[in-house]
Motif scaffolding. Sequence first.
Motif, PDB file in Angstrom:
ATOM      1  N   GLY A 108       0.785  -1.229   0.000  1.00 49.06           N
ATOM      2  CA  GLY A 108       0.000   0.000   0.000  1.00 49.06           C
ATOM      3  C   GLY A 108       0.815   1.277   0.000  1.00 49.06           C
ATOM      4  O   GLY A 108       0.260   2.360   0.198  1.00 49.06           O
ATOM      5  N   THR A 109       2.133   1.176  -0.243  1.00 47.10           N
ATOM      6  CA  THR A 109       3.023   2.340  -0.176  1.00 47.10           C
ATOM      7  C   THR A 109       3.481   2.736  -1.570  1.00 47.10           C
ATOM      8  O   THR A 109       3.815   1.886  -2.394  1.00 47.10           O
ATOM      9  N   THR A 110       3.515   4.056  -1.821  1.00 45.58           N
ATOM     10  CA  THR A 110       3.904   4.573  -3.130  1.00 45.58           C
ATOM     11  C   THR A 110       5.157   5.431  -2.985  1.00 45.58           C
ATOM     12  O   THR A 110       5.170   6.402  -2.224  1.00 45.58           O
ATOM     13  N   VAL A 111       6.191   5.072  -3.727  1.00 49.06           N
ATOM     14  CA  VAL A 111       7.474   5.764  -3.674  1.00 49.06           C
ATOM     15  C   VAL A 111       7.826   6.254  -5.074  1.00 49.06           C
ATOM     16  O   VAL A 111       7.765   5.495  -6.044  1.00 49.06           O
ATOM     17  N   LEU A 112       8.199   7.515  -5.156  1.00 49.65           N
ATOM     18  CA  LEU A 112       8.602   8.126  -6.427  1.00 49.65           C
ATOM     19  C   LEU A 112      10.119   8.105  -6.549  1.00 49.65           C
ATOM     20  O   LEU A 112      10.826   8.434  -5.596  1.00 49.65           O
ATOM     21  N   ILE A 113      10.626   7.698  -7.724  1.00 48.98           N
ATOM     22  CA  ILE A 113      12.048   7.809  -8.001  1.00 48.98           C
ATOM     23  C   ILE A 113      12.250   8.966  -8.973  1.00 48.98           C
ATOM     24  O   ILE A 113      11.829   8.913 -10.128  1.00 48.98           O
TER      25      ILE A 113
ATOM     26  N   ALA B 285      12.213   3.864   3.490  1.00 43.74           N
ATOM     27  CA  ALA B 285      11.453   4.919   2.822  1.00 43.74           C
ATOM     28  C   ALA B 285       9.977   4.652   3.028  1.00 43.74           C
ATOM     29  O   ALA B 285       9.381   3.818   2.335  1.00 43.74           O
ATOM     30  N   ALA B 286       9.406   5.304   4.018  1.00 40.13           N
ATOM     31  CA  ALA B 286       7.988   5.130   4.364  1.00 40.13           C
ATOM     32  C   ALA B 286       7.655   3.664   4.618  1.00 40.13           C
ATOM     33  O   ALA B 286       6.591   3.174   4.239  1.00 40.13           O
ATOM     34  N   GLY B 287       8.580   2.949   5.260  1.00 36.23           N
ATOM     35  CA  GLY B 287       8.362   1.547   5.581  1.00 36.23           C
ATOM     36  C   GLY B 287       8.847   0.571   4.535  1.00 36.23           C
ATOM     37  O   GLY B 287       8.814  -0.649   4.744  1.00 36.23           O
ATOM     38  N   VAL B 288       9.317   1.079   3.396  1.00 34.09           N
ATOM     39  CA  VAL B 288       9.849   0.235   2.326  1.00 34.09           C
ATOM     40  C   VAL B 288      11.361   0.126   2.488  1.00 34.09           C
ATOM     41  O   VAL B 288      12.055   1.141   2.574  1.00 34.09           O
ATOM     42  N   ARG B 289      11.864  -1.100   2.521  1.00 29.33           N
ATOM     43  CA  ARG B 289      13.305  -1.310   2.650  1.00 29.33           C
ATOM     44  C   ARG B 289      13.973  -1.127   1.289  1.00 29.33           C
ATOM     45  O   ARG B 289      13.595  -1.766   0.301  1.00 29.33           O
ATOM     46  N   VAL B 290      14.956  -0.239   1.257  1.00 27.77           N
ATOM     47  CA  VAL B 290      15.637   0.110   0.010  1.00 27.77           C
ATOM     48  C   VAL B 290      17.147  -0.038   0.211  1.00 27.77           C
ATOM     49  O   VAL B 290      17.699   0.482   1.192  1.00 27.77           O
ATOM     50  N   THR B 291      17.793  -0.725  -0.714  1.00 32.11           N
ATOM     51  CA  THR B 291      19.244  -0.828  -0.693  1.00 32.11           C
ATOM     52  C   THR B 291      19.817   0.148  -1.716  1.00 32.11           C
ATOM     53  O   THR B 291      19.613  -0.033  -2.918  1.00 32.11           O
TER      54      THR B 291
ATOM     55  N   VAL C 153      26.068   8.401  -8.536  1.00 29.57           N
ATOM     56  CA  VAL C 153      24.613   8.413  -8.678  1.00 29.57           C
ATOM     57  C   VAL C 153      24.066   7.243  -7.872  1.00 29.57           C
ATOM     58  O   VAL C 153      24.681   6.175  -7.816  1.00 29.57           O
ATOM     59  N   MET C 154      22.914   7.441  -7.247  1.00 31.87           N
ATOM     60  CA  MET C 154      22.278   6.373  -6.491  1.00 31.87           C
ATOM     61  C   MET C 154      21.359   5.546  -7.390  1.00 31.87           C
ATOM     62  O   MET C 154      20.454   6.084  -8.038  1.00 31.87           O
ATOM     63  N   ALA C 155      21.620   4.256  -7.442  1.00 30.37           N
ATOM     64  CA  ALA C 155      20.658   3.286  -7.951  1.00 30.37           C
ATOM     65  C   ALA C 155      19.976   2.668  -6.732  1.00 30.37           C
ATOM     66  O   ALA C 155      20.423   2.861  -5.600  1.00 30.37           O
ATOM     67  N   PHE C 156      18.890   1.908  -6.965  1.00 31.79           N
ATOM     68  CA  PHE C 156      18.127   1.387  -5.832  1.00 31.79           C
ATOM     69  C   PHE C 156      17.693  -0.055  -6.078  1.00 31.79           C
ATOM     70  O   PHE C 156      17.271  -0.406  -7.181  1.00 31.79           O
ATOM     71  N   ARG C 157      17.792  -0.863  -5.029  1.00 35.29           N
ATOM     72  CA  ARG C 157      17.260  -2.234  -5.042  1.00 35.29           C
ATOM     73  C   ARG C 157      16.131  -2.294  -4.032  1.00 35.29           C
ATOM     74  O   ARG C 157      16.314  -1.995  -2.841  1.00 35.29           O
ATOM     75  N   ILE C 158      14.957  -2.656  -4.523  1.00 32.31           N
ATOM     76  CA  ILE C 158      13.770  -2.785  -3.689  1.00 32.31           C
ATOM     77  C   ILE C 158      13.215  -4.180  -3.933  1.00 32.31           C
ATOM     78  O   ILE C 158      12.567  -4.430  -4.954  1.00 32.31           O
ATOM     79  N   GLY C 159      13.497  -5.098  -3.024  1.00 28.08           N
ATOM     80  CA  GLY C 159      13.074  -6.474  -3.244  1.00 28.08           C
ATOM     81  C   GLY C 159      13.645  -7.007  -4.548  1.00 28.08           C
ATOM     82  O   GLY C 159      14.852  -6.959  -4.797  1.00 28.08           O
ATOM     83  N   GLY C 160      12.763  -7.494  -5.410  1.00 32.97           N
ATOM     84  CA  GLY C 160      13.190  -8.041  -6.693  1.00 32.97           C
ATOM     85  C   GLY C 160      13.385  -7.020  -7.786  1.00 32.97           C
ATOM     86  O   GLY C 160      13.681  -7.371  -8.941  1.00 32.97           O
ATOM     87  N   LEU C 161      13.236  -5.731  -7.456  1.00 36.86           N
ATOM     88  CA  LEU C 161      13.388  -4.659  -8.430  1.00 36.86           C
ATOM     89  C   LEU C 161      14.735  -3.979  -8.256  1.00 36.86           C
ATOM     90  O   LEU C 161      15.097  -3.585  -7.147  1.00 36.86           O
ATOM     91  N   ALA C 162      15.476  -3.825  -9.349  1.00 34.66           N
ATOM     92  CA  ALA C 162      16.716  -3.045  -9.356  1.00 34.66           C
ATOM     93  C   ALA C 162      16.549  -1.915 -10.358  1.00 34.66           C
ATOM     94  O   ALA C 162      16.211  -2.162 -11.515  1.00 34.66           O
ATOM     95  N   TYR C 163      16.781  -0.680  -9.904  1.00 32.98           N
ATOM     96  CA  TYR C 163      16.548   0.504 -10.741  1.00 32.98           C
ATOM     97  C   TYR C 163      17.851   1.289 -10.875  1.00 32.98           C
ATOM     98  O   TYR C 163      18.393   1.771  -9.875  1.00 32.98           O
ATOM     99  N   VAL C 164      18.325   1.423 -12.107  1.00 34.70           N
ATOM    100  CA  VAL C 164      19.600   2.095 -12.370  1.00 34.70           C
ATOM    101  C   VAL C 164      19.400   3.094 -13.505  1.00 34.70           C
ATOM    102  O   VAL C 164      18.964   2.716 -14.605  1.00 34.70           O
ATOM    103  N   THR C 165      19.728   4.342 -13.259  1.00 31.58           N
ATOM    104  CA  THR C 165      19.699   5.328 -14.334  1.00 31.58           C
ATOM    105  C   THR C 165      20.951   6.188 -14.278  1.00 31.58           C
ATOM    106  O   THR C 165      21.632   6.265 -13.262  1.00 31.58           O
TER     107      THR C 165
END
Length: 258
Positions: free
Chosen positions: A47-52, A144-150, A161-173
């Motif tokens: 139920g949590t929404t996080v903007l990158i 981040a609002a209860g979401v664990r972020v690496t 630059v920060m990339a982020f791993r959230i569970g099974g999602l890896a986000y790199v730009t």
Amino acid sequence: MPRISIEFLGTGTSQGVPVVACDCAVCRSDDPRDRRLRTSALVRVEGTTVLIDAGPDLRQQMLRARVHTLDAVLLTHEHMDHIAGMDDLRAFNFSQRRAMDIHGDAATLEAVRRVYHYAFSHDRYPGVPEFNLHEITPGREIDAAGVRVTPVQVMHYRMPVMAFRIGGLAYVTDAKTIAPEEKDKLRGADVLVLNALRRKEHISHLDLDAAIGLARELSARRTYFTHISHLMGRHAEVERLIPEGMALAHDGLVVELG
């Protein structure tokens, strides 16, 4: 594992696509996948929404995606195509009646204080945005609002630059190189999001061939390429060059994990 989805709010470069004053075939394309706002993504975890990132197209992106609540913002770095829309976060300040939690590394938060100096003034004008700034320390997991972020540090030429791993999602730009120990944090993702600027090599961004090679090295189940320039070529033509299990992202695309 929590249910996670990512919505690509923007998949373009700092100029977006079409580019102002450009008459190339991509910028004249009538394929909606060739219309790219500045790179940004919305991650939903239960139920949590996080903007990158909160670039200059933020208002348009929030309206198009019909975002009514936003719990936190993760910033990758300080370039304006990633922070120039933060003033529009004040709409959520008003509707949610609280300051917005912003997570970024020290250099990025310093840029936020500089660009949005009026939000941090001792005598603030009524209605300015309200931010709670949280500094990311490389190597330390964040909440981040209860979401664990690496956080994962990548290099944009000489800029971290920060990339982020959230569970099974890896986000790199905005990455060009990634140290071996940081790559380890990205391996084996269900979904990997990776920048791929164009087909020709670039000094500070991965090109398409380099991005494909890195995706293979990181062994993601699915890979989506973002931060795409008009110099990449038309979406319909480029997607034929991409291996199975990989794809060009496009604005409005929603990907579910798990």
